[in-house]
Design a protein around this motif. Sequence first.
Motif, PDB file in Angstrom:
ATOM      1  N   ASN A   1     -32.249  11.111  49.801  1.00 26.72           N
ATOM      2  CA  ASN A   1     -33.566  10.736  50.326  1.00 26.72           C
ATOM      3  C   ASN A   1     -33.400   9.949  51.629  1.00 26.72           C
ATOM      4  O   ASN A   1     -32.853   8.844  51.652  1.00 26.72           O
ATOM      5  CB  ASN A   1     -34.318   9.897  49.288  1.00 26.72           C
ATOM      6  CG  ASN A   1     -35.724   9.543  49.743  1.00 26.72           C
ATOM      7  OD1 ASN A   1     -36.177   9.941  50.813  1.00 26.72           O
ATOM      8  ND2 ASN A   1     -36.427   8.777  48.921  1.00 26.72           N
TER       9      ASN A   1
ATOM     10  N   TYR B   1     -34.928  20.828  39.453  1.00 27.14           N
ATOM     11  CA  TYR B   1     -34.981  19.595  40.239  1.00 27.14           C
ATOM     12  C   TYR B   1     -33.862  18.659  39.795  1.00 27.14           C
ATOM     13  O   TYR B   1     -33.746  18.332  38.601  1.00 27.14           O
ATOM     14  CB  TYR B   1     -36.343  18.935  40.021  1.00 27.14           C
ATOM     15  CG  TYR B   1     -36.699  17.818  40.968  1.00 27.14           C
ATOM     16  CD1 TYR B   1     -37.318  18.079  42.182  1.00 27.14           C
ATOM     17  CD2 TYR B   1     -36.465  16.479  40.630  1.00 27.14           C
ATOM     18  CE1 TYR B   1     -37.693  17.044  43.035  1.00 27.14           C
ATOM     19  CE2 TYR B   1     -36.833  15.444  41.476  1.00 27.14           C
ATOM     20  CZ  TYR B   1     -37.456  15.742  42.684  1.00 27.14           C
ATOM     21  OH  TYR B   1     -37.821  14.725  43.523  1.00 27.14           O
TER      22      TYR B   1
ATOM     23  N   GLN C   1     -31.696  14.151  44.618  1.00 31.18           N
ATOM     24  CA  GLN C   1     -32.837  13.885  45.492  1.00 31.18           C
ATOM     25  C   GLN C   1     -32.842  12.418  45.942  1.00 31.18           C
ATOM     26  O   GLN C   1     -33.080  12.112  47.106  1.00 31.18           O
ATOM     27  CB  GLN C   1     -34.143  14.213  44.759  1.00 31.18           C
ATOM     28  CG  GLN C   1     -34.407  15.694  44.573  1.00 31.18           C
ATOM     29  CD  GLN C   1     -34.894  16.376  45.839  1.00 31.18           C
ATOM     30  OE1 GLN C   1     -35.235  15.733  46.829  1.00 31.18           O
ATOM     31  NE2 GLN C   1     -34.902  17.704  45.832  1.00 31.18           N
TER      32      GLN C   1
END
Length: 459
Positions: A165, A156, A161
């Motif tokens: 987003n 991850y 991210q």
Amino acid sequence: MSCILFSPIGGSDPIRNFRDGSMLHICRNYLPDKLYLYLSYEMYEYHKKDNRYLYCVEKLEEQCGHKIDVELIIQENLKDVQDYEIFYEDFRKCIANIEDSMNEEDELLVNISSGTPAMKSALVVLSTLAEFPFKSVQVPTPLRRSNYTDENMERYDVKEQWECNEDNEGKKENRCLEVKSVNLLTLWKVNIIKKHLSAYDYSAACQVANEMKGQLSKECILYLEQALERMRLNSSRVNSIAKETGYQPMPVTKNEDCVLIEYILNLQVKDKRGTYDDLVRGITPAIFELLERALKCQCDIDINRYCSARNHVRRWDDDKLKGSEILAVFESIYGKGRFKSGNVYSVHLKDLILHFSKNQKLKTLAENLRLVEEKVRNPAAHTMTSITQDLVKRWTNYSTDDILQMMKDIIKYTGIKDIDKNKVWESYDRMNEEICRVLEKNVQLYQTDKNDIISIDNN
């Protein structure tokens, strides 16, 4: 007022498939002042690896310009994340501790979309039982179905991210749903309150209500307090609450009439509750007031013209009685020169009604009520055993219903009007019905479409 969020952490937190996970999305839309993150062993390992949860909360703080105080609840030994019973007890303790630290005006939100199915189920049960007054928030996935599972949580990249987003881009849909499911413990307690109302036990009803202030509206609390103060004959507080709620349960509000009517209604409630000892010991003031008013209204005799008062106790005044027809009546009964100044009693009022009134029904009522008072006063004052209906009837030849009916009948001769028109003697039952209506309206606040209950796996 502070907004506080308790959130378990699951595999979709903080971001999944380039959209907010439940925890981050609730933070984005509610901007809590305090955030409690509950981390199992696995989620804590991810936290230690890349600080993903706190990183995204900090980035959201920068974006929104709102400070969020974060506290981690770390359960390093919690590996069996499918055991519902573990989470029910653990969440219950966590939320209780949070509640203890909150001010009365603070609001607690609970995320019921993150974590394992066992976590979600435990929180839904806690919400349904309503042991704690928190607001349950559910966050469906953007696609309104289960999340894709192609992301590797071990590899991850939290920074990527966050940058990718889509919920960061302009105004996005608020997916938060406040779940207002039927609250079983609230319903149960409301039914208990209703049972206390049907028994005219307003003290017990208020005790239950005060234990659930977070679940009952201020209106409900005020209505119940108003009923209790009415039973205590505290008409000033009843009127004060009426100004706040717009509801007046007392059918007669003219002060001097209100005091008498509410006192007799109070005796009627004692009769319905079966507290006959309180009833029979309480009839003397009512009978005295009724006879005094009937004497004034029907015979135009105001005893205050012949009395003096000290410490609210009225005594016959020899000087005022001298040469009056009132004294002549008493001397015809007790003997010339034998009626001296002393306290005014209902027997004196009865004697005056029998002499001056031409209404036979009034005279009969006055005589019977005075006889009842005489027969029950001394025995009741000296009886240490329970007073029953049979005992009252043995003493007086009347049931308590008969005695109350005579009081209601003599009211017609006191100048108080519209008793039957206003259904005065039913007013406590009407008040109870109104309180139940307000309680039922309050319970509806906890109801919603059952489809809103968690059905979407957002883990």
